[in-house]
Design a protein around this motif. Structure first.
Motif, PDB file in Angstrom:
ATOM      1  N   ALA A   1      58.247   9.284  61.724  1.00  0.00           N
ATOM      2  CA  ALA A   1      56.916   9.653  61.234  1.00  0.00           C
ATOM      3  C   ALA A   1      56.591   8.836  59.982  1.00  0.00           C
ATOM      4  CB  ALA A   1      56.861  11.133  60.925  1.00  0.00           C
ATOM      5  N   TYR A   2      55.335   8.411  59.876  1.00  0.00           N
ATOM      6  CA  TYR A   2      54.851   7.644  58.731  1.00  0.00           C
ATOM      7  C   TYR A   2      53.562   8.269  58.212  1.00  0.00           C
ATOM      8  CZ  TYR A   2      58.047   3.967  60.307  1.00  0.00           C
ATOM      9  OH  TYR A   2      59.155   3.265  60.687  1.00  0.00           O
ATOM     10  N   ASP A   3      53.247   7.953  56.977  1.00  0.00           N
ATOM     11  CA  ASP A   3      51.984   8.347  56.354  1.00  0.00           C
ATOM     12  C   ASP A   3      51.756   9.858  56.463  1.00  0.00           C
ATOM     13  OD1 ASP A   3      49.658   7.804  54.912  1.00  0.00           O
ATOM     14  OD2 ASP A   3      48.472   7.508  56.741  1.00  0.00           O
ATOM     15  N   ASN A   4      52.689  10.621  55.902  1.00  0.00           N
ATOM     16  CA  ASN A   4      52.617  12.091  55.925  1.00  0.00           C
ATOM     17  C   ASN A   4      52.459  12.649  57.335  1.00  0.00           C
ATOM     18  OD1 ASN A   4      52.933  12.348  53.140  1.00  0.00           O
ATOM     19  ND2 ASN A   4      50.731  12.057  52.797  1.00  0.00           N
ATOM     20  N   ALA A   5      53.203  12.101  58.258  1.00  0.00           N
ATOM     21  CA  ALA A   5      53.218  12.538  59.662  1.00  0.00           C
ATOM     22  C   ALA A   5      51.895  12.320  60.389  1.00  0.00           C
ATOM     23  CB  ALA A   5      53.653  13.989  59.778  1.00  0.00           C
ATOM     24  N   SER A   6      51.011  11.467  59.861  1.00  0.00           N
ATOM     25  CA  SER A   6      49.771  11.173  60.590  1.00  0.00           C
ATOM     26  C   SER A   6      49.981  10.048  61.606  1.00  0.00           C
ATOM     27  CB  SER A   6      48.639  10.806  59.622  1.00  0.00           C
ATOM     28  OG  SER A   6      48.941   9.598  58.950  1.00  0.00           O
ATOM     29  N   ILE A   7      51.087   9.297  61.473  1.00  0.00           N
ATOM     30  CA  ILE A   7      51.426   8.230  62.421  1.00  0.00           C
ATOM     31  C   ILE A   7      52.832   8.513  62.937  1.00  0.00           C
ATOM     32  CG2 ILE A   7      51.860   5.779  62.716  1.00  0.00           C
ATOM     33  CD1 ILE A   7      49.892   5.268  60.419  1.00  0.00           C
ATOM     34  N   LEU A   8      52.968   8.502  64.245  1.00  0.00           N
ATOM     35  CA  LEU A   8      54.267   8.722  64.867  1.00  0.00           C
ATOM     36  C   LEU A   8      54.665   7.463  65.625  1.00  0.00           C
ATOM     37  CD1 LEU A   8      56.624  10.671  65.535  1.00  0.00           C
ATOM     38  CD2 LEU A   8      55.317  11.346  67.560  1.00  0.00           C
TER      39      LEU A   8
END
Length: 183
Positions: free
Chosen positions: A169-176
């Motif tokens: 997960a990246y960017d506070n879980a906004s991108i997986l």
């Protein structure tokens, strides 16, 4: 005016067919020994389809019957993805944790499967030969760089579970980000 017109004999495909016909005529009239024309045609069809891309192949009627009669799933495998390169079966991918993972690497050339040359086999038949009952062994003759003779490798077929799907997960879980272990 827009429309469709039939190609002339000077267009690419028709010209190539004319060249093929001329070559066949030369083979029939000028070749030293009498050729078996069905073998010549089969060889031409194999070459034609393999030149399109690495995953295209021509099946003879007997190969098609074998392919059609094989079960669609439930077969054990050695854990490799193969393609045809330079006329031979070539390892494109080795599934981690599979029986082949201990013996093979990406780019290895499989010269033969159980003493049957992969050069004369279609890709579909090669893939079928790699499948079979769990626990059965096949012998692969593998050509490797800087070795004068092929390695004879016994590989046991097994039903292997595909590797786990990796996630990040990246960017506070906004991108997986999904990373498959095998395709």
């Amino acid at each position: 005016i827009l429309g469709v017109h039939a190609g002339s004999d000077d267009d690419g495909a028709y010209r190539q067919m004319r060249v093929y016909a001329e070559v066949l005529q030369k083979i029939q009239t000028d070749y030293m020994t009498v050729p078996k024309m069905s073998s010549v045609t089969t060889g031409a069809l194999h070459g034609l389809l393999e030149s399109l891309d690495a995953d295209s192949s021509y099946l003879t009627p007997s190969e098609y019957k074998i392919y059609k009669d094989e079960p669609a799933s439930g077969q054990a495998q050695v854990g490799i993805t193969v393609s045809k390169r330079y006329g031979y079966a070539t390892v494109v991918n080795v599934m981690p944790g599979s029986p082949a993972d201990q013996h093979l690497s990406d780019g290895d050339v499989i010269e033969s499967i159980d003493n049957q040359s992969t050069r004369e086999l279609s890709l579909a038949v090669i893939r079928l030969m790699l499948e079979g009952k769990p626990g059965t062994t096949i012998t692969l003759s593998v050509v490797r760089p800087m070795k004068p003779d092929p390695d004879k490798l016994p590989v046991i077929r097994a039903i292997a579970a595909p590797p786990a799907l990796g996630t990040q997960a990246y960017d506070n879980a906004s991108i997986l980000y999904l990373k498959p272990g095998a395709l």
